[in-house]
Design a protein around this motif. Sequence first.
Motif, mmCIF file in Angstrom:
data_model
loop_
_atom_site.group_PDB
_atom_site.id
_atom_site.type_symbol
_atom_site.label_atom_id
_atom_site.label_comp_id
_atom_site.label_asym_id
_atom_site.label_seq_id
_atom_site.Cartn_x
_atom_site.Cartn_y
_atom_site.Cartn_z
ATOM 1 N N ALA A 192 0.739 -1.053 0.039
ATOM 2 C CA ALA A 192 -0.024 0.092 -0.051
ATOM 3 C C ALA A 192 0.899 1.229 -0.042
ATOM 4 N N SER A 193 1.962 1.263 0.829
ATOM 5 C CA SER A 193 2.874 2.460 0.803
ATOM 6 C C SER A 193 3.490 2.695 -0.765
ATOM 7 N N THR A 194 4.017 1.716 -1.051
ATOM 8 C CA THR A 194 4.625 1.945 -2.645
ATOM 9 C C THR A 194 3.239 2.367 -3.636
ATOM 10 N N LEU A 195 2.177 1.802 -3.463
ATOM 11 C CA LEU A 195 1.103 2.159 -4.386
ATOM 12 C C LEU A 195 0.762 3.895 -4.043
ATOM 13 N N ARG A 196 0.876 4.104 -2.807
ATOM 14 C CA ARG A 196 0.476 5.482 -2.494
ATOM 15 C C ARG A 196 1.445 6.486 -3.002
ATOM 16 N N LYS A 197 2.640 5.853 -2.739
ATOM 17 C CA LYS A 197 3.905 6.778 -3.507
ATOM 18 C C LYS A 197 3.662 6.964 -5.239
ATOM 19 N N ALA A 198 2.972 5.922 -5.734
ATOM 20 C CA ALA A 198 2.941 5.981 -7.246
ATOM 21 C C ALA A 198 1.583 6.681 -7.477
ATOM 22 N N GLY A 199 0.697 7.421 -6.518
ATOM 23 C CA GLY A 199 -0.357 8.155 -6.752
ATOM 24 C C GLY A 199 -1.703 7.549 -6.478
ATOM 25 N N PHE A 200 -1.672 6.300 -5.973
ATOM 26 C CA PHE A 200 -2.866 5.401 -5.624
ATOM 27 C C PHE A 200 -3.723 5.876 -4.347
ATOM 28 N N ASP A 201 -4.778 5.823 -4.258
ATOM 29 C CA ASP A 201 -5.589 5.913 -3.052
ATOM 30 C C ASP A 201 -5.444 4.592 -2.260
ATOM 31 N N ALA A 202 -4.365 4.247 -1.652
ATOM 32 C CA ALA A 202 -4.323 2.723 -1.243
ATOM 33 C C ALA A 202 -4.258 2.615 0.297
ATOM 34 N N ARG A 203 -4.746 1.644 0.696
ATOM 35 C CA ARG A 203 -4.830 1.324 2.089
ATOM 36 C C ARG A 203 -4.578 -0.131 2.259
ATOM 37 N N TYR A 204 -4.012 -0.321 3.595
ATOM 38 C CA TYR A 204 -4.003 -1.718 3.893
ATOM 39 C C TYR A 204 -4.969 -2.203 4.917
ATOM 40 N N MET A 205 -5.499 -3.491 4.572
ATOM 41 C CA MET A 205 -6.558 -3.931 5.420
ATOM 42 C C MET A 205 -5.980 -4.560 6.960
ATOM 43 N N SER A 206 -6.165 -3.956 7.960
ATOM 44 C CA SER A 206 -5.443 -4.406 9.152
ATOM 45 C C SER A 206 -6.306 -5.737 9.788
ATOM 46 N N GLY A 207 -5.312 -6.118 10.433
ATOM 47 C CA GLY A 207 -5.869 -7.593 11.066
ATOM 48 C C GLY A 207 -5.429 -8.578 10.354
ATOM 49 N N THR A 208 -5.751 -9.868 10.824
ATOM 50 C CA THR A 208 -5.154 -11.183 10.408
ATOM 51 C C THR A 208 -5.893 -11.574 9.529
ATOM 52 N N PHE A 209 -5.384 -12.105 8.324
ATOM 53 C CA PHE A 209 -6.198 -12.762 7.088
ATOM 54 C C PHE A 209 -6.674 -14.155 7.491
ATOM 55 N N CYS A 210 -5.449 -15.140 7.470
ATOM 56 C CA CYS A 210 -5.336 -16.439 7.557
ATOM 57 C C CYS A 210 -5.921 -16.867 8.865
ATOM 58 N N LEU A 211 -5.111 -16.237 9.970
ATOM 59 C CA LEU A 211 -5.384 -16.530 11.238
ATOM 60 C C LEU A 211 -6.885 -16.245 11.674
ATOM 61 N N GLY A 212 -7.197 -15.219 11.446
ATOM 62 C CA GLY A 212 -8.587 -14.613 11.642
ATOM 63 C C GLY A 212 -9.843 -15.495 10.799
ATOM 64 N N ARG A 213 -9.510 -16.032 9.939
ATOM 65 C CA ARG A 213 -10.398 -16.552 8.880
ATOM 66 C C ARG A 213 -11.352 -15.591 8.173
ATOM 67 N N GLN A 214 -10.526 -14.322 7.868
ATOM 68 C CA GLN A 214 -11.697 -13.060 7.516
ATOM 69 C C GLN A 214 -11.765 -13.392 5.928
ATOM 70 N N SER A 215 -11.752 -14.529 5.364
ATOM 71 C CA SER A 215 -11.736 -14.910 3.889
ATOM 72 C C SER A 215 -13.085 -14.225 3.145
ATOM 73 N N ARG A 216 -14.025 -14.021 3.915
ATOM 74 C CA ARG A 216 -15.383 -13.605 3.290
ATOM 75 C C ARG A 216 -15.600 -12.473 3.775
ATOM 76 N N VAL A 217 -15.976 -11.185 2.905
ATOM 77 C CA VAL A 217 -16.198 -10.073 3.146
ATOM 78 C C VAL A 217 -17.656 -9.884 2.886
ATOM 79 N N ARG A 218 -18.797 -9.982 3.568
ATOM 80 C CA ARG A 218 -20.048 -10.178 3.068
ATOM 81 C C ARG A 218 -20.871 -9.463 4.066
#
Length: 123
Positions: free
Chosen positions: A97-123
């Motif tokens: 996200a930092s690299t993308l922001r430096k290139a002019g994108f509106d980029a953010r990183y999703m905080s929290g754990t992906f695999c360990l938190g089993r957040q695979s579905r955003v519904r």
Amino acid sequence: MRYEDAIKVAAPALRTKAVADVPSISVEEVREMLESGTSVQIIDTRPKHYTTKAQDIMEGAVWRDPERLDDWIGTLSKTEPVVTFCVYGFHIGCETASTLRKAGFDARYMSGTFCLGRQSRVR
């Protein structure tokens, strides 16, 4: 007793100074964006060795090799926000996200754990 003592200790700062100013977004906020119809580019930046073992990916996300960012950065739209995520929710996704922001994108990183938190579905 050792557990109770351990949970009283503050977690170390895991983000480096180089990416300290990169904004984050929660899974719930991403869900709200999607439910409201907001176009968002969701990039799974988990390293290849994680994605070959994992069977699931967040709905609406596209996996991109974080080590080959220069090869795929041109496929992203600068008019839509970008959300990156990785395994633990701070390292590779944040750096991407930092690299993308430096290139002019509106980029953010999703905080929290992906695999360990089993957040695979955003519904």
